[in-house]
Design a protein around this motif. Structure first.
Motif, short mmCIF file in Angstrom:
data_model
loop_
_atom_site.label_atom_id
_atom_site.label_comp_id
_atom_site.label_asym_id
_atom_site.label_seq_id
_atom_site.Cartn_x
_atom_site.Cartn_y
_atom_site.Cartn_z
N ILE A 282 0.83 -1.22 0.00
CA ILE A 282 0.00 0.00 0.00
C ILE A 282 0.86 1.27 0.00
O ILE A 282 0.58 2.19 -0.79
N PRO A 283 1.92 1.37 0.85
CA PRO A 283 2.69 2.61 0.82
C PRO A 283 3.31 2.90 -0.55
O PRO A 283 3.46 4.06 -0.92
N GLN A 284 3.62 1.84 -1.31
CA GLN A 284 4.19 2.06 -2.64
C GLN A 284 3.17 2.57 -3.63
O GLN A 284 3.47 3.43 -4.45
N ILE A 285 1.96 1.99 -3.57
CA ILE A 285 1.00 2.32 -4.63
C ILE A 285 0.12 3.50 -4.25
O ILE A 285 -0.54 4.07 -5.12
N ALA A 286 0.09 3.89 -2.96
CA ALA A 286 -0.86 4.92 -2.52
C ALA A 286 -0.79 6.20 -3.36
O ALA A 286 -1.84 6.70 -3.78
N PRO A 287 0.40 6.75 -3.62
CA PRO A 287 0.42 8.01 -4.39
C PRO A 287 -0.16 7.85 -5.79
O PRO A 287 -0.92 8.70 -6.25
N VAL A 288 0.17 6.73 -6.46
CA VAL A 288 -0.34 6.51 -7.82
C VAL A 288 -1.86 6.38 -7.79
O VAL A 288 -2.58 7.00 -8.59
N LEU A 289 -2.34 5.59 -6.82
CA LEU A 289 -3.77 5.38 -6.72
C LEU A 289 -4.50 6.68 -6.43
O LEU A 289 -5.51 7.00 -7.07
N LEU A 290 -3.96 7.44 -5.48
CA LEU A 290 -4.60 8.69 -5.10
C LEU A 290 -4.69 9.62 -6.30
O LEU A 290 -5.72 10.26 -6.54
N SER A 291 -3.61 9.64 -7.07
CA SER A 291 -3.59 10.52 -8.23
C SER A 291 -4.66 10.11 -9.24
O SER A 291 -5.37 10.95 -9.79
N GLN A 292 -4.78 8.78 -9.45
CA GLN A 292 -5.81 8.32 -10.39
C GLN A 292 -7.20 8.64 -9.89
O GLN A 292 -8.06 9.09 -10.64
N VAL A 293 -7.42 8.40 -8.58
CA VAL A 293 -8.74 8.64 -8.01
C VAL A 293 -9.10 10.12 -8.14
O VAL A 293 -10.22 10.47 -8.52
N LEU A 294 -8.15 10.99 -7.88
CA LEU A 294 -8.43 12.42 -7.96
C LEU A 294 -8.73 12.83 -9.39
O LEU A 294 -9.64 13.63 -9.64
N TYR A 295 -7.99 12.25 -10.32
CA TYR A 295 -8.25 12.58 -11.73
C TYR A 295 -9.68 12.18 -12.10
O TYR A 295 -10.40 12.94 -12.74
N TYR A 296 -10.09 10.99 -11.66
CA TYR A 296 -11.44 10.55 -12.00
C TYR A 296 -12.50 11.34 -11.26
O TYR A 296 -13.59 11.55 -11.78
N LEU A 297 -12.18 11.78 -10.03
CA LEU A 297 -13.15 12.59 -9.28
C LEU A 297 -13.47 13.84 -10.08
O LEU A 297 -14.63 14.24 -10.20
N GLU A 298 -12.44 14.43 -10.65
CA GLU A 298 -12.65 15.65 -11.42
C GLU A 298 -13.45 15.35 -12.68
O GLU A 298 -14.40 16.05 -13.00
N SER A 299 -13.07 14.28 -13.38
CA SER A 299 -13.77 14.00 -14.63
C SER A 299 -15.20 13.52 -14.36
O SER A 299 -16.10 13.77 -15.15
N ASN A 300 -15.42 12.88 -13.19
CA ASN A 300 -16.77 12.43 -12.87
C ASN A 300 -17.69 13.57 -12.48
O ASN A 300 -18.90 13.43 -12.57
N THR A 301 -17.12 14.67 -12.02
CA THR A 301 -17.97 15.82 -11.75
C THR A 301 -18.68 16.23 -13.03
O THR A 301 -19.86 16.58 -13.02
N ARG A 302 -17.93 16.16 -14.13
CA ARG A 302 -18.55 16.47 -15.42
C ARG A 302 -19.55 15.39 -15.82
O ARG A 302 -20.66 15.69 -16.24
N SER A 303 -19.15 14.11 -15.67
CA SER A 303 -20.07 13.02 -16.04
C SER A 303 -21.34 13.08 -15.21
O SER A 303 -22.42 12.79 -15.71
N ALA A 304 -21.20 13.46 -13.93
CA ALA A 304 -22.37 13.49 -13.05
C ALA A 304 -23.39 14.49 -13.55
O ALA A 304 -24.59 14.33 -13.33
N THR A 305 -22.94 15.52 -14.25
CA THR A 305 -23.89 16.48 -14.83
C THR A 305 -24.73 15.79 -15.89
O THR A 305 -25.96 15.95 -15.92
N VAL A 306 -24.08 15.00 -16.75
CA VAL A 306 -24.81 14.32 -17.81
C VAL A 306 -25.69 13.22 -17.22
O VAL A 306 -26.87 13.10 -17.58
N ILE A 307 -25.12 12.43 -16.29
CA ILE A 307 -25.89 11.35 -15.70
C ILE A 307 -27.08 11.92 -14.94
O ILE A 307 -28.18 11.37 -14.96
N GLY A 308 -26.87 13.07 -14.29
CA GLY A 308 -27.96 13.74 -13.59
C GLY A 308 -29.11 14.07 -14.52
O GLY A 308 -30.28 13.97 -14.15
N ALA A 309 -28.78 14.41 -15.76
CA ALA A 309 -29.83 14.73 -16.73
C ALA A 309 -30.64 13.48 -17.06
O ALA A 309 -31.83 13.57 -17.36
#
Lengths: 292, 434
Positions: free
Chosen positions: B356-383
Motif C-alpha cells: 500500500i505505501p508504494q501504490i498509494a500516491p499513484v492510486l490517489l492521483s488516479q482517483v483524484l483525476y477521476y473525481l474531477e472528470s466524474n464531476t462532469r459526467s455526473a452532470t450528464v448522468i444527472g440529466a
C-alpha cells in the motif's frame, strides 16, 4: 492537544530524547491521525450515501432485490423474439456507424484544434510566448464545459442530428487534448529545432519537422485514448440529445415493454463496439508508445 | 555507401514522402464523406439563426412584458412575463406611464408604444407610425408602405420586432417586450423590501431599524436572497451539491470496491491464474457496458435520483479502477514486500506495509483525476437519472424560455468543474510530491 487527550496518561510522558521511544511515539501518533482521517472519510461516505438515498425515488435495499428484474424482463422478452435479433442488429448498424462517425470526426477536429492550442500554450515552442496564458485558459475553459451543455444549446440553434454532438464533443476534446499535448511537447528535445533554426527554417517548418516527429507517437496515443472516451460520450449524447444509436435506444426505451428486442439489439451493438474499439486502440497505443 | 543501403534509404524516403501526402489526403477524404453523410449542406436550411439571436440576447439581458388584456383593459407589467416578477400597481417602472385608458411605453431611442381605447400605436423613428385598430373582429393596420419584413401581419395577430423590443397585437391582448441588460431580480424579487436599492442604501438598511421585528435585517436579506422565487438560489445550491455528491460517492465507492479486487486481478498477487482471468473479465465487462447502460438499468431498480447516479458511476469506475489498480500492483517493487515478509508478516500485513505505501500516491492521483472528470459526467448522468444541476439545466433548456437561467447554470457548472480541477491538483501536489 491530541497527545494529551489520547496519548499515555499524564505523568508517564514518553522520553523523546530516547530514539526508540521517540520513534514509537511518532508512529503511534501517525497511526492515530490516519485512523481519525479514515473514520472521518467513512463518516462522510455514510452521510453522503444516506443523503443521496433520501433524495432518491427508491431506497437501496428494496432496489437491490429488483436489480435483476429489468434485465431479466428485457432478456426474456428478447429471447422469445430472438428470431428478430439478427434483423434488428442489421437495422441499427447505420445508427451505430453514425455514433462512431460522430466520435471519430469529433476526435479528429478536436485533435487538430488541440494541437494548435497546445503549440500556443507550450512556453518554449509558442510563436508568441506572451500569449501562452491566453491559450492555456482557453483550453481550461473548453475542458470545463461539459459536452451536454454545448450539445443542448446547439440543438436549439442547429436542430437535431449529429452535428451538434460532433461540435460539442470536439470542443471538449480540444481542451482535454491541448493539456495532454502541451505536457508532452514540453518534454520534447529542442535540439532539432535549434538545428532547423540555424538553417533559416521558419517557425512552422521548425514545428513541422523538428517537434511533430518527436511528439507524434504520444499525441496519437492520447488521441486514440480520447477516441475511446468519445465513442461512449457520443452514445450518451445521443440518448440525451439527438443523433446516433443513443437516440434509437431512447426511443426503444420510451416504448417500454414490447420493444425490448430492439433494446437488446442496441445494447449488444453498443457493448461490442465499445469492446472492439477499446481493444483496437489499446493495441495501437501499445505499439505506438512501446515501439514495434 | 553500398548500393544496397542506398536503395533501402531511397525506398524509406519514398515511403515517408508518400505517407506525408497520404495521411492528409485520407483525413480530407474522411471529412468529405462525413460532410455528405451528416448533410452539412442542409445545415444552413435547418439552422435557426433567429434562435441564436434570441439566445445571445437573453443570456445578457432580460425582458419585461407590458400586457393589456383587450377585453378587460387590465394592464400587467411583469418581468419575463412571470407572475413572480409582476410589478405591484404602485411600483411600476418609470418607462411605463398610465393616465386613464392610455398607457405610454418608452422603449428608448425614440421608440414609443401607446395603448389606448381605440387600439395601439408604435412610433418607430425613421420609419413612421404603426397603427393597429380592431375592426369587426379583424385587425386593421395602418403603416407606411411597403410593409417591411420586421412587421409580421396576420388576420388575427400583428407583430413588430425592432432592436429596441418586440410588440404583438392579437384580438385578446396587446403585448410589448422591453429588453434591458442584466439579470433582473437576481438578488431580490419585487416583493422584497431590498429590491432596487443601491449598495449604499443596502448598507444603510443593514444598520437601520429592523424591517421584520423578529429578525435582523441581515438575516432577512440573506433569507430573501436564498429563497429568491425567480432564481431559486437554495435549490440551485442543493443541485450543485447533489452533483458533487454523486461524483464523490461514485468515485470513492469505486476505489474502495476496486482496491481489494485489484489484488485478485494482479498477476503477482492472484492465488490462481483462473481467478485473475475471471476478475479481469469482470472489470472489462463493467467498463464495456458503459455508464449509459448502467444508468438505465439502475434507474429501473432504484428509481430516479442521485443515489442511482452515484451507483452508475460506481459500477463503471470499479471496472476502470480495477484495471488500472491491478496494473499498478503488477509494477510494484518486490523488494519491499520481501523485507516485510522476512519479519514474519502474514499476507494482509505484507499488503498493508509492503504494498500500500508504494501504490498509494499513484492510486490517489488516479482517483483524484477521476473525481474531477466524474464531476462532469455526473452532470450528464444527472440529466438522465433526474438529479443535480444536470436536471435543472436540461429542464431550463427544454422549456426554451429562460435562457439567462441556462447561462447561469452553465457558468456554475464550469466554475464547479474548474474548482474541482484546482482542488484535485492542489491535493495531488500536497500529498504526492510532498
Amino acid at each position: 492537544m491530541v497527545d494529551i487527550t489520547f496519548g499515555p496518561e499524564p505523568g508517564k510522558r514518553p522520553d523523546l530524547t530516547n530514539p526508540t521511544e521517540s520513534y514509537i511515539h511518532q508512529t503511534r501518533r501517525k497511526r492515530l491521525y490516519g485512523f481519525i482521517l479514515l473514520m472521518l472519510f467513512v463518516a462522510l461516505m455514510a452521510a453522503g450515501f444516506r443523503t443521496a438515498e433520501d433524495r432518491n425515488a427508491g431506497d437501496f435495499l428494496s432496489g437491490l432485490h429488483q436489480l435483476g428484474d429489468f434485465p431479466a424482463e428485457v432478456l426474456s422478452e428478447a429471447w422469445s423474439n430472438r428470431a428478430n435479433l439478427p434483423g434488428l442488429v442489421w437495422q441499427y448498424l447505420p445508427s451505430l456507424l453514425e455514433t462512431i462517425n460522430i466520435a471519430a470526426t469529433a476526435t479528429l477536429l478536436g485533435a487538430i484544434a488541440g494541437a494548435i492550442l497546445a503549440l500556443g500554450a507550450t512556453r518554449n515552442l509558442a510563436r508568441f510566448p506572451l500569449l501562452t496564458p491566453l491559450y492555456r485558459r482557453t483550453a481550461d475553459l473548453l475542458r470545463a464545459i461539459p459536452e451536454i451543455v454545448i450539445a443542448l444549446i446547439l440543438i436549439f440553434i442547429l436542430g437535431g442530428g449529429p452535428i451538434p454532438a460532433v461540435l460539442a464533443i470536439a470542443l471538449h476534446t480540444a481542451g482535454a487534448l491541448a493539456k495532454l499535448f502541451s505536457e508532452s511537447a514540453e518534454n520534447a528535445d529542442l535540439k532539432p529545432v535549434e538545428g532547423l533554426a540555424s538553417t533559416g527554417a521558419a517557425w512552422s517548418q521548425q514545428i513541422w519537422l523538428g517537434i511533430l516527429p518527436q511528439v507524434a507517437p504520444n499525441w496519437l496515443s492520447y488521441a486514440l485514448l480520447r477516441f475511446e472516451i468519445n465513442v461512449r460520450a457520443s452514445a450518451i449524447l445521443g440518448f440525451v440529445g439527438s443523433g446516433g444509436i443513443g437516440y434509437d435506444l431512447k426511443l426503444a426505451m420510451q416504448w417500454g415493454g414490447g420493444k425490448y428486442d430492439q433494446v437488446v439489439a442496441i445494447f449488444a451493438l453498443l457493448f461490442l463496439a465499445i469492446i472492439v474499439f477499446d481493444q483496437l486502440s489499446a493495441y495501437a497505443r501499445n505499439r505506438l508508445v512501446k515501439g514495434q | 555507401m553500398t548500393d544496397a543501403t542506398y536503395v533501402s534509404v531511397q525506398r524509406r524516403f519514398q515511403t515517408r514522402r508518400l505517407t506525408a501526402f497520404a495521411i492528409p489526403a485520407l483525413i480530407l477524404l474522411y471529412l468529405t464523406y462525413i460532410c455528405i453523410s451528416f448533410d452539412i449542406a442542409g445545415l444552413a436550411a435547418r439552422a435557426r439563426l433567429d434562435n441564436a439571436a434570441i439566445l445571445t440576447a437573453d443570456f445578457v439581458s432580460y425582458k419585461t412584458h407590458v400586457t393589456r388584456d383587450n377585453r378587460s383593459g387590465d394592464l400587467t407589467i411583469a418581468i419575463e412575463g412571470e407572475s413572480k416578477g409582476t410589478y405591484a400597481p404602485g411600483q411600476r417602472p418609470d418607462w411605463v406611464q398610465t393616465s386613464g385608458d392610455i398607457t405610454r411605453i418608452d422603449l428608448g431611442k425614440g421608440h414609443l408604444v401607446t395603448y389606448d381605447s381605440t387600439g395601439a400605436r408604435y412610433v418607430v423613428p425613421g420609419y413612421g407610425t404603426i397603427d393597429i385598430q380592431p375592426e369587426d373582429g379583424k385587425l386593421k393596420l395602418t403603416a407606411p408602405q411597403p410593409t417591411p419584413d420586421w412587421i409580421n401581419v396576420g388576420d388575427t395577430r400583428i407583430s413588430v420586432t425592432t432592436p429596441q423590443g418586440r410588440f404583438a397585437y392579437s384580438r385578446s391582448k396587446v403585448e410589448t417586450f422591453k429588453y434591458q441588460p442584466g439579470w433582473e431580480l437576481f438578488f431580490f424579487t419585487l416583493d422584497s423590501p431590498f429590491y432596487g436599492k443601491t449598495y449604499g442604501q443596502l448598507t444603510a438598511m443593514l444598520m437601520g431599524d429592523r424591517i421584520d421585528p423578529a429578525r435582523s435585517n441581515l438575516a432577512l436579506m440573506a433569507s430573501d436572497f436564498w429563497h429568491n422565487k425567480m432564481w431559486h438560489h437554495a435549490d440551485v445550491a442543493w443541485a450543485l451539491f447533489e452533483t458533487l455528491l454523486m461524483a464523490f460517492l461514485g468515485t470513492m465507492g469505486a476505489a474502495l470496491v476496486a482496491l481489494p479486487l485489484a489484488f485478485l486481478a494482479a498477476a503477482n498477487f492472484a492465488p490462481f491464474r483462473a481467478v485473475r482471468f475471471a476478475f479481469r473479465r469482470v472489470f472489462d465487462f463493467l467498463r464495456g457496458v458503459d455508464g449509459l447502460i448502467w444508468t438505465i438499468v439502475l434507474a429501473r431498480a432504484f428509481g430516479p435520483g442521485p443515489m442511482t447516479g452515484a451507483l452508475a458511476i460506481l459500477l463503471t469506475d470499479t471496472g476502470t479502477f480495477g484495471k488500472t489498480f491491478s496494473e499498478t500492483l503488477e509494477n510494484i517493487d518486490e523488494k519491499q514486500v520481501e523485507g516485510v515478509r522476512s519479519t514474519g508478516a502474514g499476507a494482509l500485513q505484507r499488503a498493508r506495509f509492503g504494498v500500500i505505501p508504494q501504490i498509494a500516491p499513484v492510486l490517489l492521483s488516479q482517483v483524484l483525476y477521476y473525481l474531477e472528470s466524474n464531476t462532469r459526467s455526473a452532470t450528464v448522468i444527472g440529466a438522465i437519472v433526474g438529479g443535480g444541476i444536470g436536471l435543472l439545466l436540461t429542464q431550463a433548456i427544454i422549456t426554451q424560455k429562460d435562457w439567462e437561467e441556462v447561462a447561469y447554470y452553465m457558468l456554475l457548472i464550469v466554475l464547479m468543474v474548474m474548482a474541482m480541477d484546482t482542488l484535485s491538483g492542489w491535493i495531488r501536489r500536497k500529498f504526492i510530491k510532498g
